[in-house]
Every structure is written in structure tokens, then in C-alpha cells.
Design a protein around this motif. Structure first.
Motif, PDB file in Angstrom:
ATOM      1  N   TRP A 160      57.727  82.275  64.513  1.00 45.74           N
ATOM      2  CA  TRP A 160      57.570  80.817  64.418  1.00 45.74           C
ATOM      3  C   TRP A 160      56.224  80.462  63.775  1.00 45.74           C
ATOM      4  O   TRP A 160      55.161  80.838  64.265  1.00 45.74           O
ATOM      5  CB  TRP A 160      57.681  80.152  65.798  1.00 45.74           C
ATOM      6  N   VAL A 161      56.301  79.738  62.676  1.00 43.86           N
ATOM      7  CA  VAL A 161      55.099  79.396  61.913  1.00 43.86           C
ATOM      8  C   VAL A 161      54.668  77.975  62.255  1.00 43.86           C
ATOM      9  O   VAL A 161      55.483  77.044  62.263  1.00 43.86           O
ATOM     10  CB  VAL A 161      55.397  79.522  60.397  1.00 43.86           C
ATOM     11  N   SER A 162      53.382  77.804  62.567  1.00 41.62           N
ATOM     12  CA  SER A 162      52.836  76.477  62.830  1.00 41.62           C
ATOM     13  C   SER A 162      51.416  76.463  62.270  1.00 41.62           C
ATOM     14  O   SER A 162      50.907  77.508  61.837  1.00 41.62           O
ATOM     15  CB  SER A 162      52.804  76.209  64.341  1.00 41.62           C
ATOM     16  N   LYS A 163      50.771  75.292  62.311  1.00 39.01           N
ATOM     17  CA  LYS A 163      49.391  75.223  61.808  1.00 39.01           C
ATOM     18  C   LYS A 163      48.498  76.195  62.578  1.00 39.01           C
ATOM     19  O   LYS A 163      47.531  76.725  62.061  1.00 39.01           O
ATOM     20  CB  LYS A 163      48.858  73.803  62.000  1.00 39.01           C
ATOM     21  N   LEU A 164      48.838  76.379  63.847  1.00 35.69           N
ATOM     22  CA  LEU A 164      48.001  77.220  64.697  1.00 35.69           C
ATOM     23  C   LEU A 164      48.400  78.692  64.656  1.00 35.69           C
ATOM     24  O   LEU A 164      47.690  79.545  65.182  1.00 35.69           O
ATOM     25  CB  LEU A 164      48.060  76.693  66.143  1.00 35.69           C
ATOM     26  N   SER A 165      49.553  78.970  64.072  1.00 33.79           N
ATOM     27  CA  SER A 165      49.977  80.374  63.920  1.00 33.79           C
ATOM     28  C   SER A 165      50.626  80.477  62.528  1.00 33.79           C
ATOM     29  O   SER A 165      51.840  80.606  62.410  1.00 33.79           O
ATOM     30  CB  SER A 165      50.960  80.778  65.025  1.00 33.79           C
ATOM     31  N   PRO A 166      49.789  80.387  61.472  1.00 28.54           N
ATOM     32  CA  PRO A 166      50.318  80.260  60.104  1.00 28.54           C
ATOM     33  C   PRO A 166      51.186  81.423  59.646  1.00 28.54           C
ATOM     34  O   PRO A 166      51.990  81.257  58.742  1.00 28.54           O
ATOM     35  CB  PRO A 166      49.063  80.142  59.239  1.00 28.54           C
ATOM     36  N   THR A 167      51.056  82.574  60.263  1.00 25.70           N
ATOM     37  CA  THR A 167      51.931  83.685  59.862  1.00 25.70           C
ATOM     38  C   THR A 167      52.808  84.114  61.034  1.00 25.70           C
ATOM     39  O   THR A 167      53.329  85.222  61.055  1.00 25.70           O
ATOM     40  CB  THR A 167      51.097  84.897  59.376  1.00 25.70           C
ATOM     41  N   GLY A 168      52.959  83.233  62.008  1.00 22.87           N
ATOM     42  CA  GLY A 168      53.704  83.603  63.224  1.00 22.87           C
ATOM     43  C   GLY A 168      52.791  84.410  64.133  1.00 22.87           C
ATOM     44  O   GLY A 168      51.719  84.843  63.721  1.00 22.87           O
ATOM     45  N   THR A 169      53.216  84.608  65.365  1.00 21.28           N
ATOM     46  CA  THR A 169      52.349  85.373  66.275  1.00 21.28           C
ATOM     47  C   THR A 169      52.593  86.870  66.125  1.00 21.28           C
ATOM     48  O   THR A 169      51.729  87.681  66.420  1.00 21.28           O
ATOM     49  CB  THR A 169      52.636  85.015  67.751  1.00 21.28           C
ATOM     50  N   GLY A 170      53.808  87.215  65.728  1.00 20.17           N
ATOM     51  CA  GLY A 170      54.153  88.643  65.646  1.00 20.17           C
ATOM     52  C   GLY A 170      54.275  89.283  67.015  1.00 20.17           C
ATOM     53  O   GLY A 170      54.423  90.499  67.126  1.00 20.17           O
ATOM     54  N   LEU A 171      54.236  88.444  68.051  1.00 21.78           N
ATOM     55  CA  LEU A 171      54.257  89.018  69.403  1.00 21.78           C
ATOM     56  C   LEU A 171      55.650  88.975  70.013  1.00 21.78           C
ATOM     57  O   LEU A 171      56.368  87.984  69.887  1.00 21.78           O
ATOM     58  CB  LEU A 171      53.310  88.233  70.326  1.00 21.78           C
ATOM     59  N   ARG A 172      55.996  90.028  70.697  1.00 23.73           N
ATOM     60  CA  ARG A 172      57.257  90.107  71.422  1.00 23.73           C
ATOM     61  C   ARG A 172      57.297  88.976  72.447  1.00 23.73           C
ATOM     62  O   ARG A 172      56.297  88.682  73.094  1.00 23.73           O
ATOM     63  CB  ARG A 172      57.260  91.470  72.127  1.00 23.73           C
ATOM     64  N   THR A 173      58.474  88.352  72.624  1.00 24.71           N
ATOM     65  CA  THR A 173      58.545  87.246  73.590  1.00 24.71           C
ATOM     66  C   THR A 173      58.714  87.758  75.017  1.00 24.71           C
ATOM     67  O   THR A 173      59.277  88.828  75.245  1.00 24.71           O
ATOM     68  CB  THR A 173      59.723  86.296  73.281  1.00 24.71           C
ATOM     69  N   PHE A 174      58.243  86.962  75.926  1.00 19.25           N
ATOM     70  CA  PHE A 174      58.361  87.195  77.366  1.00 19.25           C
ATOM     71  C   PHE A 174      59.787  86.804  77.745  1.00 19.25           C
ATOM     72  O   PHE A 174      60.281  85.769  77.288  1.00 19.25           O
ATOM     73  CB  PHE A 174      57.344  86.243  78.002  1.00 19.25           C
ATOM     74  N   HIS A 175      60.469  87.628  78.536  1.00 23.04           N
ATOM     75  CA  HIS A 175      61.840  87.294  78.949  1.00 23.04           C
ATOM     76  C   HIS A 175      61.805  86.921  80.440  1.00 23.04           C
ATOM     77  O   HIS A 175      61.820  87.791  81.310  1.00 23.04           O
ATOM     78  CB  HIS A 175      62.771  88.477  78.707  1.00 23.04           C
ATOM     79  N   PRO A 176      61.761  85.604  80.731  1.00 23.47           N
ATOM     80  CA  PRO A 176      61.551  85.187  82.125  1.00 23.47           C
ATOM     81  C   PRO A 176      62.633  85.676  83.091  1.00 23.47           C
ATOM     82  O   PRO A 176      62.330  85.995  84.234  1.00 23.47           O
ATOM     83  CB  PRO A 176      61.579  83.652  82.049  1.00 23.47           C
ATOM     84  N   LEU A 177      63.880  85.749  82.621  1.00 19.47           N
ATOM     85  CA  LEU A 177      64.947  86.158  83.553  1.00 19.47           C
ATOM     86  C   LEU A 177      64.830  87.646  83.903  1.00 19.47           C
ATOM     87  O   LEU A 177      65.087  88.049  85.042  1.00 19.47           O
ATOM     88  CB  LEU A 177      66.338  85.847  82.967  1.00 19.47           C
ATOM     89  N   VAL A 178      64.413  88.429  82.912  1.00 17.17           N
ATOM     90  CA  VAL A 178      64.220  89.863  83.168  1.00 17.17           C
ATOM     91  C   VAL A 178      63.101  90.057  84.196  1.00 17.17           C
ATOM     92  O   VAL A 178      63.232  90.824  85.159  1.00 17.17           O
ATOM     93  CB  VAL A 178      63.885  90.604  81.847  1.00 17.17           C
ATOM     94  N   ILE A 179      62.008  89.323  83.977  1.00 16.26           N
ATOM     95  CA  ILE A 179      60.863  89.451  84.890  1.00 16.26           C
ATOM     96  C   ILE A 179      61.267  88.994  86.292  1.00 16.26           C
ATOM     97  O   ILE A 179      60.954  89.652  87.296  1.00 16.26           O
ATOM     98  CB  ILE A 179      59.660  88.596  84.397  1.00 16.26           C
ATOM     99  N   ALA A 180      61.988  87.868  86.364  1.00 17.77           N
ATOM    100  CA  ALA A 180      62.389  87.337  87.677  1.00 17.77           C
ATOM    101  C   ALA A 180      63.259  88.356  88.418  1.00 17.77           C
ATOM    102  O   ALA A 180      63.073  88.597  89.620  1.00 17.77           O
ATOM    103  CB  ALA A 180      63.144  86.024  87.500  1.00 17.77           C
ATOM    104  N   LEU A 181      64.190  88.975  87.705  1.00 17.50           N
ATOM    105  CA  LEU A 181      65.085  89.947  88.340  1.00 17.50           C
ATOM    106  C   LEU A 181      64.300  91.179  88.799  1.00 17.50           C
ATOM    107  O   LEU A 181      64.451  91.640  89.932  1.00 17.50           O
ATOM    108  CB  LEU A 181      66.190  90.335  87.355  1.00 17.50           C
TER     109      LEU A 181
END
Ligand code: TPP
Ligand code: SF4
Length: 280
Positions: free
Chosen positions: A148-169
Motif C-alpha cells: 500500500w503506497v501513501s505519502k507516508l509510505s511512498p514505496t509501501g511498507t514491504g512488511l508482512r501483515t499481522f493476522h489478528p485471528l491467527v494471533i487470537a487463536l
């Protein structure tokens, strides 16, 4: 044991749970529909507003307690679960619902999220996830897509997303579901099931931020009802999550862990004695 009595205590209609404060969310924000789902769920549960407390952190989504007639606590960023746990343990008779955003709950409050699942106090945690920090003008959050590209992350974050349901389980939540703000009736049903389920119930709600993520208006086309019903088997729930793309809506898991209740009775030590022990 459930957190609300089987018998409805009142037959108030949803508007009775809505306060006179007018929400200041942007027009089209998903959180309006989440608010409506809260009031529908409370009416279905038949609990009086004074027997419900909604605790939040900081963020656009965390404004929700002000818009309800139940008790509310708008606390500090990322600490809603800590405050709510204390409240529930001190006042087990109250229905305690915790609300906030993905930034509040998964970044600064991530540690509390994990331990709240593990502790399993009888709380319901609703996270309005828009994959962005809305209130502070669009910084990426733990659930932001890497590209996801935004002014604050012009090339995307490149970071793996957190999966809340996996963590909750993995951390031990006793009820896990996903809802969508675009379906307030379906979401109200999920919230009321979550409140009725004993122990820590977690509901991830896809709730678009139309200002900083206008493309999320398309979530309507992407969201689908999960093809399978809830399971009480954590391994089966885990297998389902392996192929989850983040758009399956419904109850994933219902566990049977006993909710945490601290032992009540006499304190084991007097503070004055403890102070003596730690004197230097
Ligand atoms: C200790 C602290 N750090 C940072 C902030 C600034 N801050 C306020 S809200 C927020 C993020 C909100 O994002 P989210 O929880 O996703 O809610 P949304 O606004 O998207 O609903 C941040 C970083 C703060 N208020 N307090
Ligand atoms: S900034 Fe985004 S999350 Fe905040 S009120 Fe506006 S649309 Fe909703």
C-alpha cells in the motif's frame, strides 16, 4: 455460565442505546454502521444501558463510547484491554465490551491483546479494522498491506501483515469472529453471540476508512459469508485460517475454556509487611 442472564432484562429498542452526541466521523466512515450494530446487539441482548460498559483507547473508532448511553471509558492509546480487565474483575455483573482500531489494538496495544486472549476474562473485544491509522492522518498500521503506497509510505511498507485471528487463536481467545460494517444486521448478530459467549471474545470488524483508504469502499464486493460454520476444534480453526484471505465473515471458533476469575477472599499479605520486606 454466560456473561448475561438468559432472560432479557429489558425490551428497549436500539435507539435507546444511542446517546445524543452526534458522531464526528467522516461521512461514509464504516464506524457509523458499527455503532448501529452495537445498539442493535444491546437491544437483542436485552441488557439495560447501565449494566453495560464500553471501554476504548484512542482513535476515530475509539470514540464509540461517547455515542452510546451505556457507561463508557475513553482511555489512553492501546490500554483499553487493561482498563476493561480491571473493570470486569471488579464488577463481574457488568457486560464489558472493549472497542478500538487496528492501530490501538495491534500496535501500541498488541501486547495487551495477546495477554487478554491468554487471560480469558469475560470480555468482548471489537476491533474496527481499516488497515490504517485514521485519526493521525493515514500512517500504515500492522494490518496494512505491504504494497500500500501513501505519502507516508511512498514505496509501501514491504512488511508482512499481522493476522489478528491467527494471533487470537494461538493466544487462547475463547470466541473468534469476523464481521463487516457493510452488514450491520449480521454484525449485530455476531456481537450479541460474542457477548453471550463466556470468556474472551474477539470480533475483528472490517470497517472502511473512506478518507485515507477510499479503495476500501470495494470491500462490499470482496466480503463473503464464510463457507463453513464455527468450530470448537482449535486445530480445524487454524487450518481454516491458513487459507483465509481476510474477507471471510462469520464466527470461526467457539472454545470452552473457563473464564478467568481471580480468587476472592482475604489478601495473602498486608502491604505494610511487604513494604518492610523490600526496605533497603
Ligand atoms: C501514546 C500515544 N501515542 C500515539 C498517539 C497518537 N495516536 C492517536 S490515535 C492513533 C492511531 C489510531 O489508529 P487506529 O487505532 O487504527 O484507529 P482509527 O483512527 O483508524 O479508527 C495514534 C497513533 C496517542 N494518542 N498516544
Ligand atoms: S479518518 Fe477514516 S477512520 Fe477516521 S472518521 Fe474519517 S473515515 Fe473514519
Amino acid at each position: 455460565m454466560t456473561s448475561v442472564s438468559a432472560q432479557a432484562e429489558t425490551n428497549l429498542a436500539p435507539p435507546a442505546y444511542k446517546s445524543d452526541y452526534k458522531p464526528i466521523w467522516c461521512p461514509g466512515c464504516g464506524d457509523y454502521s458499527v455503532l448501529s450494530a452495537f445498539t442493535k446487539a444491546f437491544a437483542t441482548l436485552g441488557r439495560k444501558p447501565e449494566d453495560i460498559a464500553v471501554v476504548s483507547g484512542i482513535g476515530c473508532s475509539s470514540r464509540i463510547p461517547a455515542y452510546l448511553t451505556s457507561y463508557g471509558f475513553h482511555g489512553v492509546h492501546g490500554r483499553s484491554l487493561a482498563a476493561a480487565t480491571g473493570l470486569k474483575l471488579a464488577r463481574p455483573d457488568l457486560t464489558v465490551v472493549v472497542a478500538g482500531g487496528d492501530g490501538d489494538g495491534y500496535s501500541i496495544g498488541g501486547n495487551h491483546f495477546m495477554h487478554a486472549c491468554r487471560r480469558n476474562a469475560d470480555l468482548t473485544y471489537i476491533v474496527m479494522d481499516n488497515h490504517v491509522y485514521g485519526m493521525t492522518k493515514g500512517q500504515p498500521s500492522p494490518t496494512t498491506e505491504p504494497e500500500w503506497v501513501s505519502k507516508l509510505s511512498p514505496t509501501g511498507t514491504g512488511l508482512r501483515t499481522f493476522h489478528p485471528l491467527v494471533i487470537a487463536l494461538a493466544a487462547g481467545a475463547n470466541f473468534i469472529a469476523r464481521g463487516f460494517s457493510g452488514d450491520p444486521n449480521g454484525l449485530a448478530e455476531i456481537i450479541s453471540q460474542a457477548v453471550k459467549h463466556p470468556g474472551f471474545s474477539f470480533v475483528e470488524v472490517l470497517s472502511p476508512c473512506v478518507t485515507f483508504r477510499p479503495e476500501q469502499r470495494n470491500w462490499k464486493q470482496q466480503v463473503r459469508r464464510a463457507a463453513v460454520d464455527a468450530t470448537d476444534d482449535p486445530s480445524r480453526a487454524a487450518r481454516r485460517l491458513l487459507t483465509d484471505d481476510g474477507f471471510n465473515v462469520g464466527v470461526l471458533y467457539r472454545g470452552d475454556r473457563r473464564p478467568y476469575r481471580p480468587p476472592v477472599g482475604k489478601a495473602a499479605a498486608r502491604v505494610a509487611d511487604l513494604e518492610k520486606e523490600f526496605e533497603i
